[in-house]
Design an enzyme around this catalytic site. Sequence first.
Site, mmCIF file in Angstrom:
data_model
loop_
_atom_site.group_PDB
_atom_site.id
_atom_site.type_symbol
_atom_site.label_atom_id
_atom_site.label_comp_id
_atom_site.label_asym_id
_atom_site.label_seq_id
_atom_site.Cartn_x
_atom_site.Cartn_y
_atom_site.Cartn_z
ATOM 1 N N TYR A 104 49.052 -34.125 5.312
ATOM 2 C CA TYR A 104 49.265 -33.257 4.147
ATOM 3 C C TYR A 104 48.924 -31.792 4.433
ATOM 4 O O TYR A 104 49.205 -30.917 3.612
ATOM 5 C CB TYR A 104 48.410 -33.749 2.964
ATOM 6 C CG TYR A 104 49.018 -34.912 2.225
ATOM 7 C CD1 TYR A 104 49.141 -36.158 2.842
ATOM 8 C CD2 TYR A 104 49.475 -34.775 0.924
ATOM 9 C CE1 TYR A 104 49.693 -37.235 2.163
ATOM 10 C CE2 TYR A 104 50.038 -35.847 0.234
ATOM 11 C CZ TYR A 104 50.145 -37.072 0.866
ATOM 12 O OH TYR A 104 50.698 -38.116 0.185
ATOM 13 N N LYS B 294 44.924 -46.556 12.001
ATOM 14 C CA LYS B 294 45.901 -47.160 12.919
ATOM 15 C C LYS B 294 45.485 -46.716 14.321
ATOM 16 O O LYS B 294 46.218 -46.001 15.010
ATOM 17 C CB LYS B 294 47.313 -46.670 12.525
ATOM 18 C CG LYS B 294 48.455 -47.307 13.290
ATOM 19 C CD LYS B 294 48.755 -48.731 12.899
ATOM 20 C CE LYS B 294 49.854 -49.288 13.805
ATOM 21 N NZ LYS B 294 50.141 -50.717 13.536
ATOM 22 N N ASP C 229 48.522 -51.491 8.520
ATOM 23 C CA ASP C 229 49.574 -52.480 8.246
ATOM 24 C C ASP C 229 48.960 -53.818 7.837
ATOM 25 O O ASP C 229 49.400 -54.460 6.876
ATOM 26 C CB ASP C 229 50.546 -52.616 9.436
ATOM 27 C CG ASP C 229 49.855 -52.770 10.789
ATOM 28 O OD1 ASP C 229 48.614 -52.622 10.861
ATOM 29 O OD2 ASP C 229 50.557 -53.030 11.785
ATOM 30 N N ASP D 243 47.393 -42.448 0.389
ATOM 31 C CA ASP D 243 48.454 -42.279 -0.614
ATOM 32 C C ASP D 243 49.230 -43.589 -0.773
ATOM 33 O O ASP D 243 49.429 -44.086 -1.881
ATOM 34 C CB ASP D 243 49.392 -41.143 -0.176
ATOM 35 C CG ASP D 243 50.554 -40.990 -1.137
ATOM 36 O OD1 ASP D 243 50.311 -40.956 -2.359
ATOM 37 O OD2 ASP D 243 51.711 -40.926 -0.673
ATOM 38 N N ASP E 125 49.087 -46.754 -3.979
ATOM 39 C CA ASP E 125 50.205 -47.250 -4.799
ATOM 40 C C ASP E 125 50.236 -48.775 -4.730
ATOM 41 O O ASP E 125 50.436 -49.458 -5.741
ATOM 42 C CB ASP E 125 51.549 -46.684 -4.308
ATOM 43 C CG ASP E 125 51.964 -45.419 -5.061
ATOM 44 O OD1 ASP E 125 51.076 -44.732 -5.613
ATOM 45 O OD2 ASP E 125 53.177 -45.117 -5.097
HETATM 46 C C1 IPM Z 1 49.479 -38.913 -5.381
HETATM 47 C C2 IPM Z 1 50.866 -38.353 -5.369
HETATM 48 C C3 IPM Z 1 50.872 -37.021 -4.637
HETATM 49 C C4 IPM Z 1 50.401 -37.292 -3.222
HETATM 50 C C5 IPM Z 1 52.222 -36.296 -4.635
HETATM 51 C C6 IPM Z 1 52.743 -36.067 -6.027
HETATM 52 C C7 IPM Z 1 52.148 -34.993 -3.862
HETATM 53 O O1 IPM Z 1 51.761 -39.243 -4.803
HETATM 54 O O2 IPM Z 1 48.576 -38.244 -5.927
HETATM 55 O O3 IPM Z 1 49.262 -39.999 -4.856
HETATM 56 O O4 IPM Z 1 51.204 -37.619 -2.349
HETATM 57 O O5 IPM Z 1 49.199 -37.151 -2.982
HETATM 58 MN MN MN Z 2 50.864 -41.153 -4.263
#
Ligand code: IPM
Ligand code: MN
Length: 326
Positions: free
Chosen positions: A121, A172, A205, A229, A233
């Site tokens: 990032y 990794k 993974d 990130d 999710d």
């Molecule tokens: C998160 C989001 C952000 C990230 C995006 C919107 C830049 O996906 O906060 O997880 O990748 O960090």
């Molecule tokens: Mn995210």
Amino acid sequence: MTHVIGVVGGDGIGPEVVAEGLKVLSAAGVETDAVAYDLGGARYLRDGTVLPDEVLEEWRGLDALYLGAVGTPDVPPGVIERGLLLRMRFELDLYVNRRPFRASDGGFEFEVIRENTEGAYAGEGGFLRRNTPQEVATQGSVNTRFGVERCVRYAFELARSRPGRHLTLVHKTNVLTFAGDLWQRAFNEVAGEYPEVATAYNHVDAACIYFVEDPKSYDVIVTDNLFGDILTDLGGAVAGGIGLAASANLNPDRTGPSMFEPVHGSAPDIVGTGRANPTAAILSAAMMAEFLGEADAAARIRAACGDPAARQGTTAEIGDAIAERV
Ligand code: IPM
Ligand code: MN
């Protein structure tokens, strides 16, 4: 005590879920002076503004920031993400992204500590011969010993404070032999300062498999920005849906405000339908309350969010049901 909070509702469902979070905070007795900032993709499309320097300077004096979601399909990728959200994380030195996950049936509960200012990032890289057949793009991952170590130390502190006292490093190292080596060495050295915390290591993974098949094996996880990130999710998905996943972007040294936001995005496809689940934003508000010293209100909000009776209905109905129970 009144907390001065900068509120960025943002785009899509962001303003809808943030309104519920503020409603619940107030019902829980957390006194806030909310200052609204009209920023995000919609604002950018209107007048080209992303994040003015004066606004950033104003934020440095606030107690916290509360954000809904940013991003609109009509804005080129990266403009708002890098210019607003990542700029907030970097400039305010929000180096810990803390994301707790709790199964609704109580089957597991763990936290991911995601490094939040470096890695892929960081913005390292560039183009060579762009838009030609010979074009080259590089995008490096920046890992500083300082940045990794302070994040890892936060994770050890958190692990030590929990009954499980267990911390897993996710990386990794078998392929990313430079960054992985730095992470592993920093982790091992800091581990020496926390003999009471048991440690483990998973390749990212494999961690994806364990998230799905054996999430109860985790207590605290620490990982880099991009792995964090993606994993969070997945964490949201296995813990009952991304509509429940909260996060705190922390400046643990408190040299400025920390920022609280749901893990989910702006979901432009459901904006205005009342289908957005505000629970993630409400739980993020609870994390904010906790960080501001309102541990009791935070606990009441979390308990209310866990009540099955407060899970059904429209965005505002869920917010009302939670507000009634705090
Ligand atoms: C998160 C989001 C952000 C990230 C995006 C919107 C830049 O996906 O906060 O997880 O990748 O960090
Ligand atoms: Mn995210």
